[in-house]
Structure formats: C-alpha cells, structure tokens
Design an enzyme around this catalytic site. Structure first.
Site, PDB file in Angstrom:
ATOM      1  N   THR A   1      20.764  39.592 -32.917  1.00  0.00           N
ATOM      2  CA  THR A   1      20.968  41.484 -33.672  1.00  0.00           C
ATOM      3  C   THR A   1      19.957  41.463 -33.910  1.00  0.00           C
ATOM      4  O   THR A   1      19.027  42.505 -33.302  1.00  0.00           O
ATOM      5  CB  THR A   1      21.743  41.536 -34.135  1.00  0.00           C
ATOM      6  OG1 THR A   1      21.790  41.113 -34.959  1.00  0.00           O
ATOM      7  CG2 THR A   1      23.398  41.525 -33.159  1.00  0.00           C
ATOM      8  N   ASP A   2      18.705  41.111 -34.266  1.00  0.00           N
ATOM      9  CA  ASP A   2      17.866  42.086 -35.213  1.00  0.00           C
ATOM     10  C   ASP A   2      16.644  41.809 -34.812  1.00  0.00           C
ATOM     11  O   ASP A   2      16.631  43.360 -35.223  1.00  0.00           O
ATOM     12  CB  ASP A   2      17.635  40.485 -36.319  1.00  0.00           C
ATOM     13  CG  ASP A   2      18.403  40.073 -37.795  1.00  0.00           C
ATOM     14  OD1 ASP A   2      19.469  41.314 -37.789  1.00  0.00           O
ATOM     15  OD2 ASP A   2      18.537  39.289 -37.973  1.00  0.00           O
TER      16      ASP A   2
ATOM     17  N   THR B   1      23.040  34.890 -34.233  1.00  0.00           N
ATOM     18  CA  THR B   1      24.661  35.062 -34.651  1.00  0.00           C
ATOM     19  C   THR B   1      25.123  34.458 -33.868  1.00  0.00           C
ATOM     20  O   THR B   1      26.823  33.894 -34.144  1.00  0.00           O
ATOM     21  CB  THR B   1      24.918  36.114 -35.427  1.00  0.00           C
ATOM     22  OG1 THR B   1      24.090  36.314 -36.485  1.00  0.00           O
ATOM     23  CG2 THR B   1      26.098  35.900 -35.804  1.00  0.00           C
TER      24      THR B   1
HETATM   25  N1  ASP Z   1      19.340  37.106 -38.190  1.00  0.00           N
HETATM   26  C1  ASP Z   1      20.808  37.051 -36.998  1.00  0.00           C
HETATM   27  C2  ASP Z   1      19.496  36.558 -35.793  1.00  0.00           C
HETATM   28  O1  ASP Z   1      18.640  37.844 -34.933  1.00  0.00           O
HETATM   29  C3  ASP Z   1      20.926  38.032 -36.392  1.00  0.00           C
HETATM   30  C4  ASP Z   1      21.936  38.408 -35.509  1.00  0.00           C
HETATM   31  O2  ASP Z   1      22.086  37.720 -34.305  1.00  0.00           O
HETATM   32  O3  ASP Z   1      23.516  39.089 -35.233  1.00  0.00           O
HETATM   33  O4  ASP Z   1      19.360  35.641 -34.637  1.00  0.00           O
END
Ligand code: ASP
Length: 315
Positions: free
Chosen positions: A95-96, A20
C-alpha cells in the site's frame, strides 16, 4: 452509467510484487512480501475455476519499490496486455507506494484493457486479512468489459491513478480519491461505474527502456517553517536532474527555499511544485512562477518529472 454484471471472456493475469497482501506475521510486527502470488490466489476459494494465470514479478515491501521493478512490471504488463486472450491484469502490491506505481503505469502504458492494482492493510496471516476480498474484487474488475486504464481497488472502491492516495497509516479503509471520489464500486461481484475510466496517450515502453540505474535523479524537497536552501544545494551537487517542491497550502514555498529553487531553475534544473495538503489541487498561485503539478501528490509529481526527463527515443 451502465452496470454490466457479466464477465468478459478471457484470462486474467495476476502479477505479484509483494506488499502486506503477501505478508506474514501479526498485524503490526509482520514482514511484507513473504507469500507467492500463487499462494494468494489459492487462498481465495471464490477464484477456483476462474481463468487465471499468476506470475511473480517481484517480492518486496513496497516502501522499497525501485525503478528497476517498475520497468520490469511495465514490460510484463505490456506483454500480457498484448495477448488477445487476456481480458485484464491484476497487480498485487504494497500500500505504501501503490499510488506512485499506479501513476507511473498509467503514464507509460495508458492501457485500453484494465490493469487493477490491489493491496491489503493486514498481512495474509491476519485474523482481519483484507487481501482475499480485495484480490477477488480486483479479478472481478480486471474481467469486467467496461473497465480500462490503470486503477486501484481496495475495500470495494475503485480509484483512478491521478487521484488515489493512501490517507491512513493503519486503518483498513486507508485509501481515498479525495473530492473527486471513486471511479466505481465493486460489491458482491457487481461493478457499478460512477465516472469515466482513465484514458490518455501512453508514453510507451521506449521512454523507460534505458537501464533503470541510469534514470535521471529527481528528488522531493519539503517547504516548512525554518526551511532554507541547503537541501537544494546538496541535491544539485549530488547530481539531481529535477526537483519537486512539496509546498505548503496552495503550493506556497518558504522564501529562502524558493530563492534556492530559483537559482537551480536558472541553472537549467526543472522544478515542479506540489502541495503538502492531503487533498485538492493548487489553484492559480504564481509562487515564483514554478509550474504546478495540479492534483498530483508530490510523489506522483516526482514520477511525472522523471518521465519528462526520460526523453523520448527520437529526441
Ligand atoms: N509496507 C507495506 C508495503 O507497502 C505496507 C502495505 O503493503 O500495506 O509493502
């Protein structure tokens, strides 16, 4: 502990993997992994004039993280960390699965220099974009002489690889280190250390040298009301070489699932037991004598078992 405000002389390398932080669109309906790592660096005026290099290693939504990307990332990190002029490396990530990547890299590299993972909960195009400040803090930390090991920095808090976990699906303040608390804070370009940095022996790149497509299959099964052994039997039939059970509470496992796991274990399959609780560690409970993963989340326990099964070259 010491509060060193000076930056280490040296280059900070920033490796982009997507997420993200590199996303484009509105706060919910965005697409992760759209902007180059060079563009992310260019969007932070405070980074102008810093001794930086940027390299795109991957461009994915981290929900789709693969073993092949982990392997390549570890190799590129090892390359840059070995360069004398490099003070530390930043990895921009989604973040995932950030916590899994952090544990994988710490176990493989256990670097003496800092490797700082950072991410964002809002895409780069958001009015509330949190990526630029997180990236700035990550560069500060990667250049800070007191830091070492693989850590994550988000919202000014520095988390260790064993403890870091995502606790919120949407809130900006989405990461925590549970009852251990953060390793340090970064505020206005100053690092204040709170406890010791990650250390340990590196398993080494040789451990992960085999084609990632051939790495042993390790799966996670979940214990819940009404659970039985069907999933375990299906996974064994599908070629699983190890299983992590995400137990309830203090690592307890439904009797029907436990019986299937015991059969798998008797047939030579290693099984590691973690808890589906959102914090703490399993304490001395002998559920079926299955070994526990301590503080590791089920996803990190899967990484641990995978690395155990990727035997060292001498064995
Ligand atoms: N789905 C995204 C990822 O993990 C979520 C994020 O980065 O906040 O790439």
């Amino acid at each position: 502990m010491q509060n060193k405000s000076q930056q280490a002389a040296g280059t900070v390398v920033i490796l982009g993997t997507g997420g993200t932080i590199a996303g484009s669109g509105d706060d919910v309906g965005y697409t992760a992994g759209q902007m180059s790592v060079q563009a992310l660096v260019g969007a932070v005026p405070a980074l102008a004039g810093r001794q930086l290099e940027a390299e795109q290693v991957a461009q994915v939504d981290s929900k789709d993280m693969s073993h092949a990307i982990w392997q390549r990332l570890a190799q590129r990190l090892a390359h840059h960390l070995a360069r004398e002029e490099v003070a530390g490396v930043v990895v921009t990530h989604g973040t995932d699965t950030l916590e899994e990547t952090a544990w994988f890299l710490q176990r493989v590299l256990a670097p003496a220099k800092p490797v700082v993972l950072t991410a964002a909960m809002r895409p780069a195009t958001s009015l509330q974009a949190d990526g630029p400040q997180n990236l700035l803090d990550a560069v500060t930390l990667a250049a800070w002489p007191g830091a070492q090991g693989v850590v994550a920095v988000l919202q000014g808090r520095v988390h260790g690889p064993a403890e870091v976990r995502k606790r919120q699906p949407f809130a900006l303040d989405a990461f925590e280190s549970g009852e251990d608390g953060p390793l340090a804070v970064v505020q206005e370009g100053q690092v204040r250390a709170l406890r010791s940095w990650p250390s340990g022996e590196a398993l080494g790149l040789e451990r992960i040298a085999a084609d990632a497509g051939t790495w042993p299959r390790v799966d996670i099964v979940v214990s819940h009301a009404g659970a039985d052994g069907v999933v375990v039997e299906a996974l064994v039939a599908a070629g699983a070489r190890g299983l992590v059970v995400e137990g309830t509470g203090n690592g307890t496992v439904h009797a029907s699932l436990l019986a299937a796991l015991a059969r798998a274990r008797a047939a030579g399959l290693p099984v590691l037991r973690a808890s589906r609780c959102s914090g703490g560690a399993i304490v001395g409970s002998p559920e079926g004598a299955l070994p526990t993963a301590g503080v590791l989340t089920p996803a990190k326990a899967r990484v641990e078992l995978l690395l155990q099964l990727l035997l060292p070259p001498s064995s």
